[in-house]
Write a protein that holds these residues in place. Sequence first.
Motif, mmCIF file in Angstrom:
data_model
loop_
_atom_site.group_PDB
_atom_site.id
_atom_site.type_symbol
_atom_site.label_atom_id
_atom_site.label_comp_id
_atom_site.label_asym_id
_atom_site.label_seq_id
_atom_site.Cartn_x
_atom_site.Cartn_y
_atom_site.Cartn_z
ATOM 1 N N VAL A 74 0.852 -1.201 0.000
ATOM 2 C CA VAL A 74 0.000 0.000 0.000
ATOM 3 C C VAL A 74 0.882 1.243 0.000
ATOM 4 C CG1 VAL A 74 -1.776 1.269 1.288
ATOM 5 C CG2 VAL A 74 -1.804 -1.237 1.276
ATOM 6 N N ASP B 3 -4.495 -4.277 -11.727
ATOM 7 C CA ASP B 3 -5.721 -4.599 -10.991
ATOM 8 C C ASP B 3 -5.748 -3.923 -9.608
ATOM 9 O OD1 ASP B 3 -3.694 -6.046 -9.832
ATOM 10 O OD2 ASP B 3 -4.851 -7.908 -9.631
ATOM 11 N N GLY B 4 -4.914 -2.888 -9.461
ATOM 12 C CA GLY B 4 -4.872 -2.173 -8.181
ATOM 13 C C GLY B 4 -5.996 -1.170 -8.066
ATOM 14 N N LYS B 5 -6.085 -0.526 -6.896
ATOM 15 C CA LYS B 5 -7.159 0.461 -6.723
ATOM 16 C C LYS B 5 -6.709 1.654 -5.892
ATOM 17 C CE LYS B 5 -10.220 -2.101 -4.531
ATOM 18 N NZ LYS B 5 -10.917 -2.828 -3.468
ATOM 19 N N VAL C 176 2.539 -1.227 -6.435
ATOM 20 C CA VAL C 176 1.628 -1.314 -5.289
ATOM 21 C C VAL C 176 0.223 -1.812 -5.685
ATOM 22 C CG1 VAL C 176 2.851 0.562 -4.085
ATOM 23 C CG2 VAL C 176 0.783 1.085 -5.330
ATOM 24 N N ASP C 177 -0.442 -2.406 -4.687
ATOM 25 C CA ASP C 177 -1.803 -2.927 -4.906
ATOM 26 C C ASP C 177 -2.857 -1.869 -4.618
ATOM 27 O OD1 ASP C 177 -1.288 -5.951 -5.260
ATOM 28 O OD2 ASP C 177 -0.122 -5.432 -3.478
ATOM 29 N N THR C 178 -2.559 -1.000 -3.660
ATOM 30 C CA THR C 178 -3.556 -0.011 -3.232
ATOM 31 C C THR C 178 -2.865 1.321 -2.981
ATOM 32 O OG1 THR C 178 -4.596 -1.807 -1.949
ATOM 33 C CG2 THR C 178 -5.425 0.415 -1.568
ATOM 34 N N LEU D 222 0.457 1.931 -9.529
ATOM 35 C CA LEU D 222 -0.522 0.882 -9.218
ATOM 36 C C LEU D 222 -0.384 -0.301 -10.180
ATOM 37 C CD1 LEU D 222 -3.951 2.614 -8.481
ATOM 38 C CD2 LEU D 222 -2.733 1.018 -6.980
ATOM 39 N N LYS D 223 -0.595 -1.499 -9.661
ATOM 40 C CA LYS D 223 -0.717 -2.670 -10.538
ATOM 41 C C LYS D 223 -1.980 -2.497 -11.387
ATOM 42 C CE LYS D 223 1.624 -5.718 -7.380
ATOM 43 N NZ LYS D 223 1.557 -6.604 -6.241
#
Length: 216
Positions: free
Chosen positions: A37, A129-131, A100-102, A126-127
């Motif tokens: 994160v 599929d990250g958010k 990062v994922d988030t 962000l990846k």
Amino acid sequence: MPFYRDHIYPSLVHLLGNPAPIRRIRERIVPWAHGTVLEIGIGSGANFVHYDPAKVSKLYALEPNPGMIRLADRQRRRTALDVEFLDLPGERIPLAPGAVDTVVSTFTLCTIPDVLEAIRGIARVLKPDGKLIFFEVGLAPDPRVQRWQVRLEGLYHLLFQGLYLTRDIPALIRRGGFGVQQMEAGYLAEFPKSPSYAWWGTALPQVREEASTTPS
Ligand SMILES: C[S@@+](CC[C@H](N)C(=O)[O-])C[C@H]1O[C@@H](n2cnc3c(N)ncnc32)[C@H](O)[C@@H]1O
């Protein structure tokens, strides 16, 4: 005014930035973060206690103000999170693409000087599929409140070191390359209304919008 910026402003944000209506929304949205994160503009670390340490493997805590980092370090000690402080501005995120994922931003996109540059940087790190989890104040829908926001913006900008009251944050998030996935909006206080209109939700990099705004 370095003394104001490094000492008074951090204490102001720490004392005023987490009343019950704001804390309740932090409690709801921050636990959505998972994996690696990045939080931009951590301030005094008000979000730290709301991350789920079982879901968050690493928290990059970006904050250019050393006074804020001093306060946030105290909050860090109250959690089991693996926190690494990054003392840089959000326009220059020192992480690799897709690292990062988030990403979490609470009351930072409404403050950061070059907000579009920062949002594009968030999309970069962000990846796919990250958010992005956001909670930000800005331009109210009511013309009467908008007029007060324009009148008072200079004062808030001074007191809160760059805070804007008239940014349309969802529009900026979309212009920066995101689609809003879910969002709620509303006044966080009955009075004063001008600094209290906010949006909170999630956005996905370069995808079509999936849901509409639900005013609360
Ligand atoms: C209103 S405070 C919000 C703090 C915290 N996120 C919270 O929810 O309480 C805005 C934060 O953005 C930080 N900030 C200002 N300019 C910034 C920049 N260029 N990049 C990253 N953070 C910045 C400030 O130092 C401050 O900590």
